[in-house]
Design a protein around this motif. Structure first.
Motif, PDB file in Angstrom:
ATOM      1  N   ARG A 119     -32.678 -20.301   5.732  1.00 31.62           N
ATOM      2  CA  ARG A 119     -33.326 -19.647   6.412  1.00 31.62           C
ATOM      3  C   ARG A 119     -34.335 -18.534   5.426  1.00 31.62           C
ATOM      4  O   ARG A 119     -33.856 -18.271   4.801  1.00 31.62           O
ATOM      5  CB  ARG A 119     -32.872 -19.485   8.005  1.00 31.62           C
ATOM      6  CG  ARG A 119     -32.585 -20.740   8.680  1.00 31.62           C
ATOM      7  CD  ARG A 119     -32.953 -21.228   8.740  1.00 31.62           C
ATOM      8  NE  ARG A 119     -32.510 -22.797   9.614  1.00 31.62           N
ATOM      9  CZ  ARG A 119     -32.939 -23.645  10.641  1.00 31.62           C
ATOM     10  NH1 ARG A 119     -34.384 -24.695   9.885  1.00 31.62           N
ATOM     11  NH2 ARG A 119     -32.733 -24.479  10.553  1.00 31.62           N
ATOM     12  N   ARG A 120     -35.428 -18.336   6.171  1.00 32.93           N
ATOM     13  CA  ARG A 120     -36.164 -17.551   5.599  1.00 32.93           C
ATOM     14  C   ARG A 120     -35.782 -16.170   5.456  1.00 32.93           C
ATOM     15  O   ARG A 120     -35.379 -15.046   4.125  1.00 32.93           O
ATOM     16  CB  ARG A 120     -38.075 -16.849   6.685  1.00 32.93           C
ATOM     17  CG  ARG A 120     -38.266 -18.199   6.644  1.00 32.93           C
ATOM     18  CD  ARG A 120     -39.755 -18.408   7.809  1.00 32.93           C
ATOM     19  NE  ARG A 120     -40.208 -18.651   8.397  1.00 32.93           N
ATOM     20  CZ  ARG A 120     -40.878 -19.282   8.978  1.00 32.93           C
ATOM     21  NH1 ARG A 120     -41.904 -18.275   9.389  1.00 32.93           N
ATOM     22  NH2 ARG A 120     -41.996 -20.496   9.172  1.00 32.93           N
ATOM     23  N   PRO A 135     -43.804 -22.575   4.629  1.00 25.64           N
ATOM     24  CA  PRO A 135     -42.602 -22.090   5.128  1.00 25.64           C
ATOM     25  C   PRO A 135     -41.760 -22.943   4.400  1.00 25.64           C
ATOM     26  O   PRO A 135     -42.185 -24.397   3.978  1.00 25.64           O
ATOM     27  CB  PRO A 135     -42.397 -22.149   6.417  1.00 25.64           C
ATOM     28  CG  PRO A 135     -43.275 -22.970   6.979  1.00 25.64           C
ATOM     29  CD  PRO A 135     -44.987 -23.152   6.190  1.00 25.64           C
ATOM     30  N   ASP A 178     -38.747 -23.231   5.322  1.00 23.31           N
ATOM     31  CA  ASP A 178     -37.731 -23.886   6.125  1.00 23.31           C
ATOM     32  C   ASP A 178     -38.410 -24.738   7.094  1.00 23.31           C
ATOM     33  O   ASP A 178     -37.475 -24.758   8.023  1.00 23.31           O
ATOM     34  CB  ASP A 178     -37.371 -22.688   7.004  1.00 23.31           C
ATOM     35  CG  ASP A 178     -38.133 -21.948   7.836  1.00 23.31           C
ATOM     36  OD1 ASP A 178     -39.089 -22.429   7.918  1.00 23.31           O
ATOM     37  OD2 ASP A 178     -37.683 -20.926   8.291  1.00 23.31           O
ATOM     38  N   THR A 179     -39.557 -25.301   7.020  1.00 18.73           N
ATOM     39  CA  THR A 179     -40.408 -26.330   7.281  1.00 18.73           C
ATOM     40  C   THR A 179     -41.133 -27.692   7.016  1.00 18.73           C
ATOM     41  O   THR A 179     -41.557 -27.047   6.195  1.00 18.73           O
ATOM     42  CB  THR A 179     -40.967 -25.494   8.998  1.00 18.73           C
ATOM     43  OG1 THR A 179     -40.602 -24.623   9.370  1.00 18.73           O
ATOM     44  CG2 THR A 179     -41.697 -26.283   9.774  1.00 18.73           C
ATOM     45  N   GLN A 234     -38.113 -28.637   2.704  1.00 20.36           N
ATOM     46  CA  GLN A 234     -36.832 -28.427   3.134  1.00 20.36           C
ATOM     47  C   GLN A 234     -36.082 -27.396   1.931  1.00 20.36           C
ATOM     48  O   GLN A 234     -36.510 -28.062   0.652  1.00 20.36           O
ATOM     49  CB  GLN A 234     -35.779 -29.640   3.869  1.00 20.36           C
ATOM     50  CG  GLN A 234     -36.852 -29.462   5.425  1.00 20.36           C
ATOM     51  CD  GLN A 234     -35.868 -30.915   5.655  1.00 20.36           C
ATOM     52  OE1 GLN A 234     -36.122 -31.466   5.079  1.00 20.36           O
ATOM     53  NE2 GLN A 234     -35.977 -30.692   6.472  1.00 20.36           N
TER      54      GLN A 234
END
Length: 198
Positions: A17-18, A151, A153-154, A158
């Motif tokens: 995650r970020r 991003p 995480d999207t 990935q």
């Protein structure tokens, strides 16, 4: 982590995650060794990276924000993609906090997912050469400026956590003319997929 270990979808770690990237670039960079980067399901294990801190004269952000590097000044956990020498795309992961403008350059991968697609895009069969350099891996993963600011995480991007703590080597960075003495290049010790041995 063994250098020739095969990673499959069943053995992928949890998605990063970020918050993972909201730390010092000097913590994030070595912690990315052994993680898996996938773009539309194609990619592999990260075996080599370089850290670039905003106080570093070799960093794109050193002289302040520009239209080219604006993503570096945004929040952590996003991709910063730029053209190197007008030829190759390079992908970086933005770290620390918004405004800090620090990032990790992804230099090499061990291919594990979508190898036929990578071979087709790169026009070669040798797995050791598919992603053994920052420009090679972006070509293999079809990363372009269209991924800049996306991003991490999207989908389509990935990044999955490593499953084991690997033995990490450190050394000076490659292909720069400033701050050449800083040992901010990290890699999977003994990997045959590095862009250059340590």
């Amino acid at each position: 982590m063994a250098q020739n270990r095969t990673v499959t979808a069943r053995t992928l770690g949890k998605p990063l995650r970020r918050a993972f990237f909201a730390r010092s670039v000097h913590e994030v960079a070595p912690d990315l060794i052994g993680a898996t980067l996938l773009v539309n399901g194609v990619g592999g294990v990260i075996v080599e990276v370089e850290a670039y801190h905003h106080t570093d004269p070799a960093a794109h952000s050193f002289r302040g924000p520009t239209p080219r590097n604006m993503v570096m000044f945004g929040p952590p956990g996003f991709a910063y993609v730029y053209r190197s020498y007008g030829i190759h795309w390079c992908v970086n992961f933005v770290c620390e906090k918004e405004g800090s403008a620090s990032a990790v350059l992804i230099r090499a991968l061990q291919p594990t997912h979508g190898i036929p697609a990578m071979q087709r895009r790169r026009g070669l069969h040798d797995e050791r050469s598919l992603c053994s350099g920052p420009g090679k891996l972006t070509e293999a993963l079809a990363i372009t400026h269209a991924h800049n600011g996306l991003p991490l995480d999207t989908p389509p991007i990935q990044v999955h956590a490593r499953l084991e703590t690997p033995e990490v080597a450190a050394g000076v960075r490659i292909g720069i003319t400033k701050a050449v003495e800083l040992p901010w290049r990290y890699g999977l010790k003994g990997s045959k997929f590095l862009s250059k041995p340590f």
